[in-house]
Design a protein around this motif. Structure first.
Motif: not given
Ligand code: ADP
Ligand code: ADP
Length: 237
Positions: A89-90, A98-99, A142-144, A154-156
């Motif tokens: 869910n980024l 930014r995320n 970039r996240a992707d 990153v989500s952690i």
């Protein structure tokens, strides 16, 4: 602290997702929720931060009823709860930074989010969060552009920047290979110990659960069929 008081969840089509769950999770626990597909693990997690309404009973977060909370109260209670999902869910086209900062969006206006006007303090906190998951050098990618495991870290970091007290992780390693699974679970375990952040993690695999949990909750058809320390859990839970 999270308390379930006789909580049941019946979906509109009549399926019972949770049946009379009554338990308490104290601060600093590392709880792994196990059970077969359809056992109610996601229903359990989604009930905690009220991503859906429960049908009966009440859930208290740090002493406050999230079940009965009104708009602004709900918002405030949710600030303490970080979420980690199987598919990360980024915002895929946004930077890692930014995320991670989006974990602090509750503290800021949408205008700030759009124009990137974050106080220096927030950027420092986001960077520290990335350091905790060993990803500071990826901040402006970039996240992707990241691998699955890196995206999960990153989500952690996003939950860390949020300064969550409790983290709910729904199958966080289901799409990762064994090596990456270990990295992500090690990060969660280290953060749990260092920051005393409560972890509630849904997992498919009892062997992974055993390695990390301080407590295992086993679900079957929406009921708690096991709740205890890892040592007492058999492979059937
Ligand atoms: P798990 O996460 O352990 O796989 P879930 O919590 O997703 O289990 O599902 C528990 C039960 O609730 C299953 O029988 C599932 O089919 C049902 N269920 C989950 N979501 C819904 C929904 N939105 N509508 C109807 N039934 C649902
Ligand atoms: P995983 O098996 O964890 O999903 P991937 O095959 O997605 O790993 O990625 C492997 C490596 O390739 C990672 O280090 C990642 O940073 C890099 N990578 C993946 N996708 C891209 C991309 N679109 N642009 C740049 N690097 C990428």
């Amino acid at each position: 602290m999270i308390e379930f008081k006789n909580v049941s969840k019946v979906y509109p089509n009549g399926t019972r997702g949770l049946n009379n769950v009554d338990l308490r999770i104290d601060d600093g626990e590392f709880v792994v929720v196990v059970g077969l597909s359809g056992a109610g693990k996601s229903t359990f997690l989604r009930s905690i931060n009220r991503l859906h309404e429960v049908s009966e009973g009440e859930i208290l977060i740090n002493g406050e009823s999230i079940t009965k909370a009104g708009g602004s109260e709900l918002y405030r209670i949710r600030r303490d709860i970080g979420m980690i999902f199987q598919n990360f869910n980024l915002v895929r086209r946004s930077s890692v930074m930014r995320n991670v900062l989006s974990g602090r969006v509750g503290y800021h206006s949408t205008m700030r989010m759009i124009f990137g006007l974050f106080p220096k303090k927030d950027k420092e906190l986001a960077m520290q969060s990335l350091e905790r998951v060993n990803m500071p050098e990826k901040a402006y990618m970039r996240a992707d552009e990241l691998s699955g495991g890196q995206q999960q870290r990153v989500s952690i970091a996003r939950a860390l920047a949020q300064e969550a007290k409790q983290v709910l992780a729904d199958e966080p390693v289901a799409s990762l290979d064994p090596m990456t699974t270990k990295q992500v679970m090690d990060d969660l375990a280290r953060i749990n110990k260092e920051l005393n952040m409560t972890m509630i993690v849904n997992l498919h695999f009892i062997d992974v659960a055993r390695k990390y949990a301080t407590r295992i909750i086993g679900l079957k058809e929406g009921e708690v069929v096991f709740d205890g320390p890892v040592e007492e859990a058999t492979d059937e839970v």
